[in-house]
Scaffold this motif. Structure first.
Motif, PDB file in Angstrom:
ATOM      1  N   VAL A   1       0.823  -1.206   0.000  1.00  0.00           N
ATOM      2  CA  VAL A   1       0.000   0.000   0.000  1.00  0.00           C
ATOM      3  C   VAL A   1       0.857   1.256   0.000  1.00  0.00           C
ATOM      4  CG1 VAL A   1      -1.752   1.277   1.310  1.00  0.00           C
ATOM      5  CG2 VAL A   1      -1.892  -1.213   1.138  1.00  0.00           C
ATOM      6  N   SER A   2       2.017   1.212   0.654  1.00  0.00           N
ATOM      7  CA  SER A   2       2.875   2.398   0.717  1.00  0.00           C
ATOM      8  C   SER A   2       3.372   2.816  -0.664  1.00  0.00           C
ATOM      9  CB  SER A   2       4.065   2.130   1.642  1.00  0.00           C
ATOM     10  OG  SER A   2       4.863   1.066   1.145  1.00  0.00           O
ATOM     11  N   ALA A   3       3.436   1.863  -1.618  1.00  0.00           N
ATOM     12  CA  ALA A   3       3.899   2.205  -2.962  1.00  0.00           C
ATOM     13  C   ALA A   3       2.862   2.986  -3.744  1.00  0.00           C
ATOM     14  CB  ALA A   3       4.267   0.926  -3.722  1.00  0.00           C
ATOM     15  N   LEU A   4       1.629   3.062  -3.248  1.00  0.00           N
ATOM     16  CA  LEU A   4       0.566   3.750  -3.968  1.00  0.00           C
ATOM     17  C   LEU A   4       0.873   5.231  -4.139  1.00  0.00           C
ATOM     18  CD1 LEU A   4      -2.244   3.513  -5.250  1.00  0.00           C
ATOM     19  CD2 LEU A   4      -3.226   3.847  -2.981  1.00  0.00           C
ATOM     20  N   ALA A   5       1.532   5.822  -3.170  1.00  0.00           N
ATOM     21  CA  ALA A   5       1.838   7.254  -3.248  1.00  0.00           C
ATOM     22  C   ALA A   5       2.825   7.573  -4.365  1.00  0.00           C
ATOM     23  CB  ALA A   5       2.388   7.738  -1.907  1.00  0.00           C
ATOM     24  N   ARG A   6       3.587   6.584  -4.799  1.00  0.00           N
ATOM     25  CA  ARG A   6       4.589   6.817  -5.847  1.00  0.00           C
ATOM     26  C   ARG A   6       4.030   6.628  -7.259  1.00  0.00           C
ATOM     27  NH1 ARG A   6       7.540   3.915  -1.887  1.00  0.00           N
ATOM     28  NH2 ARG A   6       7.331   1.954  -3.050  1.00  0.00           N
TER      29      ARG A   6
ATOM     30  N   ASP B   1      -6.117   3.387 -10.530  1.00  0.00           N
ATOM     31  CA  ASP B   1      -6.452   1.966 -10.369  1.00  0.00           C
ATOM     32  C   ASP B   1      -6.075   1.473  -8.977  1.00  0.00           C
ATOM     33  OD1 ASP B   1      -7.405   1.902 -12.935  1.00  0.00           O
ATOM     34  OD2 ASP B   1      -5.565   1.066 -13.808  1.00  0.00           O
ATOM     35  N   GLY B   2      -4.929   1.911  -8.501  1.00  0.00           N
ATOM     36  CA  GLY B   2      -4.500   1.496  -7.169  1.00  0.00           C
ATOM     37  C   GLY B   2      -5.431   2.009  -6.076  1.00  0.00           C
ATOM     38  N   VAL B   3      -5.885   3.266  -6.211  1.00  0.00           N
ATOM     39  CA  VAL B   3      -6.818   3.837  -5.229  1.00  0.00           C
ATOM     40  C   VAL B   3      -8.124   3.069  -5.231  1.00  0.00           C
ATOM     41  CG1 VAL B   3      -8.232   5.858  -4.697  1.00  0.00           C
ATOM     42  CG2 VAL B   3      -5.804   6.140  -5.219  1.00  0.00           C
ATOM     43  N   ARG B   4      -8.652   2.740  -6.433  1.00  0.00           N
ATOM     44  CA  ARG B   4      -9.901   1.980  -6.501  1.00  0.00           C
ATOM     45  C   ARG B   4      -9.735   0.597  -5.869  1.00  0.00           C
ATOM     46  NH1 ARG B   4     -10.542   4.652 -11.539  1.00  0.00           N
ATOM     47  NH2 ARG B   4      -9.368   3.005 -12.597  1.00  0.00           N
ATOM     48  N   ALA B   5      -8.588  -0.044  -6.105  1.00  0.00           N
ATOM     49  CA  ALA B   5      -8.346  -1.356  -5.496  1.00  0.00           C
ATOM     50  C   ALA B   5      -8.282  -1.250  -3.980  1.00  0.00           C
ATOM     51  CB  ALA B   5      -7.037  -1.944  -6.033  1.00  0.00           C
ATOM     52  N   PHE B   6      -7.630  -0.197  -3.482  1.00  0.00           N
ATOM     53  CA  PHE B   6      -7.532  -0.016  -2.032  1.00  0.00           C
ATOM     54  C   PHE B   6      -8.893   0.280  -1.424  1.00  0.00           C
ATOM     55  CE2 PHE B   6      -7.078   2.787   1.634  1.00  0.00           C
ATOM     56  CZ  PHE B   6      -6.293   2.001   2.464  1.00  0.00           C
ATOM     57  N   VAL B   7      -9.689   1.120  -2.092  1.00  0.00           N
ATOM     58  CA  VAL B   7     -11.013   1.454  -1.576  1.00  0.00           C
ATOM     59  C   VAL B   7     -11.905   0.219  -1.549  1.00  0.00           C
ATOM     60  CG1 VAL B   7     -13.125   2.736  -2.075  1.00  0.00           C
ATOM     61  CG2 VAL B   7     -10.912   3.888  -2.176  1.00  0.00           C
TER      62      VAL B   7
END
Length: 493
Positions: A431-436, A444-450
């Protein structure tokens, strides 16, 4: 006790609970200046132990504190816990290295484990007829909400404008005033005939809780879940639990008598309190993660989103007093509180998205706090009202013990679910890699996390729905508490 002494006693207990709640929250805001001052090169790696040392020792002491209250009397244990906490606070403030601070923090936790639990035993002895709901409900809701709201703020204020050491030194004048007031005001039952204390059982309970907390703290973070360290700790926890149960069956004075679980209110109260611990951590921890990861809210600003939950806790806790005077029982509050909390989690699971109004999130946290506030004090009152009088201490600290274990398990299980679901979307699980990430990859990463976070909130809703079903099984009218026959065996003082 005179009426004035009782009022002073309640004030002493209130201040002690505030002290306990603040110390749980206040350190989190000062980790950066602590590391910068004591160990700027390697101190960041030791921050987890700064929190874990306090949590481990305070949880490990809970079963023993309850038994000591029943054997020695609550006043001695109360003052001893505060004195230990103050000694640890003084050593924390004087620490010259991260190692010294961690050891002092562990000593502070030995006393801190009794600040909340033993204080509730003292309150049970102070209450007069008809005061159960009013005093307990108000106290639990108001201080829980206030501590949650102002703890990090006070910590940041002291760290920014004074020195991080005052986070610990501020406990000293308040704690000393509590000790002096307790010495003169508290006139509580003493037990001139000593009974044996199950120190072996207490040690096994400490070993079990410590191993379990380390599993939940390290698993999937510091070590993989399948690593030898985590698996070894899990095996140690299971062995310690088996030995503890074996010891409780055979000990003449068990530290957590299994006979308590034959009383329906106690059995169900312990279960609901454990679920409540898991659900509260889910609401607090994973809402904050969602705000920071999916919405870009800073860590300092994210903490302000807990204020609505704190307001809900304080408001509903305050209202339990007047409603209790109008005939609402602990059973009614438990059913209402669990149902309200389940609804709040269902709303979070349904509405949370990449662009959800942050005011809607605040409103849902307010609703969650309103549900939790009906449970925080009432479950303790429910257990205290049903426990045999000579086992009041172990029953009261037992409910705190189950809440602590529930919080640890809930954080670990929900965290594992979130990581697995996030990784299942092909994101790699970090999850920490999402900011990069940028552009479409970030979206896509935000939608997967949500999506993963929604499942976690549905899990919280399911837990609170299960707690509602358990609450419905509580008897409408509580039978008289069973009385334990007086002990004949004595040991030298």
């Amino acid at each position: 006790m005179t009426e004035t002494q009782r009022k002073v006693g309640f004030l002493v207990c209130l201040v002690t609970i505030v002290l306990a709640l603040l110390d749980l929250q206040i350190v989190s805001a000062a980790t950066v200046p602590i590391v910068r001052d004591l160990d700027p090169e390697h101190g960041i790696d030791k921050i987890p132990w700064l929190v874990s040392a306090y949590a481990l020792t305070s949880a490990a002491m809970l079963p023993l504190y309850g038994k000591l209250c029943d054997v020695l009397g609550p006043k001695r244990v109360f003052t001893g816990a505060i004195a230990t906490f103050l000694l640890g606070s003084a050593l924390c403030g004087a620490a010259r290295s991260m190692g010294e601070l961690i050891v002092a923090r562990a000593l502070q936790g030995l006393g801190g484990g009794g600040l909340m639990s033993v204080t509730m035993v003292v309150i049970a002895h102070l209450k007069g007829p008809g005061e159960d709901t009013a005093q307990g409900g108000n106290l639990g809701g108001i201080v829980a909400g206030g501590g949650m709201a102002v703890g990090p703020w006070i910590g940041g204020l002291l760290a920014d404008h004074a020195n991080w050491r005052w986070i610990f030194y501020v406990n000293l004048p308040v704690g000393l005033a509590v000790l002096v007031a307790a010495a003169f005001a508290l006139k509580l039952p003493e037990h001139p005939v000593r009974r044996p204390i199950d120190y072996a059982g207490a040690a096994l309970a400490a070993a079990f809780s410590s191993a379990l907390l380390l599993v939940t703290d390290w698993g999937g973070k510091r070590y993989p879940w399948s690593s030898p360290v985590v698996l070894g700790l899990a095996l140690a926890a299971l062995v310690a639990l088996a030995l503890f149960l074996w010891r409780q069956v055979r000990a003449p004075e068990p530290v957590l008598p299994l006979s308590l679980f034959t009383v329906r209110e106690l059995r169900l109260g312990f279960a609901v309190q454990g679920i409540l611990g898991s659900a509260m951590m889910c609401a607090i921890y994973y809402v904050l993660i969602y705000l920071q990861v999916a919405r870009g809210v800073s860590s300092s600003s994210a903490g302000l989103y807990l204020v609505p939950m704190a307001v809900g806790l304080a408001a509903s806790g305050t209202l339990t007093g007047p409603l209790g005077a109008r005939g609402w029982s602990a059973r009614t509050f438990t059913i209402s509180g669990t149902a309200t909390s389940a609804l709040a989690f269902a709303l979070l699971a349904t509405t949370t998205g990449p662009d959800t109004s942050l005011w809607l999130i605040r409103g849902e946290l307010l609703l969650a706090g309103a549900g939790f506030g009906q449970l925080v004090g009432q479950l303790i009152l429910l257990v205290q009202g049903a426990a045999p009088r000579d086992q009041l201490g172990v029953a009261t600290t037992g409910i705190r013990f189950f809440q602590t274990l529930g919080s640890a398990l809930g954080t670990a299980v929900f965290g594992a679910v979130l990581a697995r679901l996030y990784a299942a979307h092909g994101t790699g699980g970090d999850v920490s890699a999402l900011a990069r990430l940028t552009g479409a990859a970030h979206a896509d990463g935000v939608r997967a996390f949500v999506d993963a976070t929604r499942v976690v909130f549905w899990g919280g809703a399911a837990l609170m729905a299960m707690a509602s079903l358990l609450a419905l099984r509580l008897p409408r009218t509580r039978p008289a508490a069973p009385r334990t026959p007086p002990q004949q065996e004595t040991v030298p003082a």
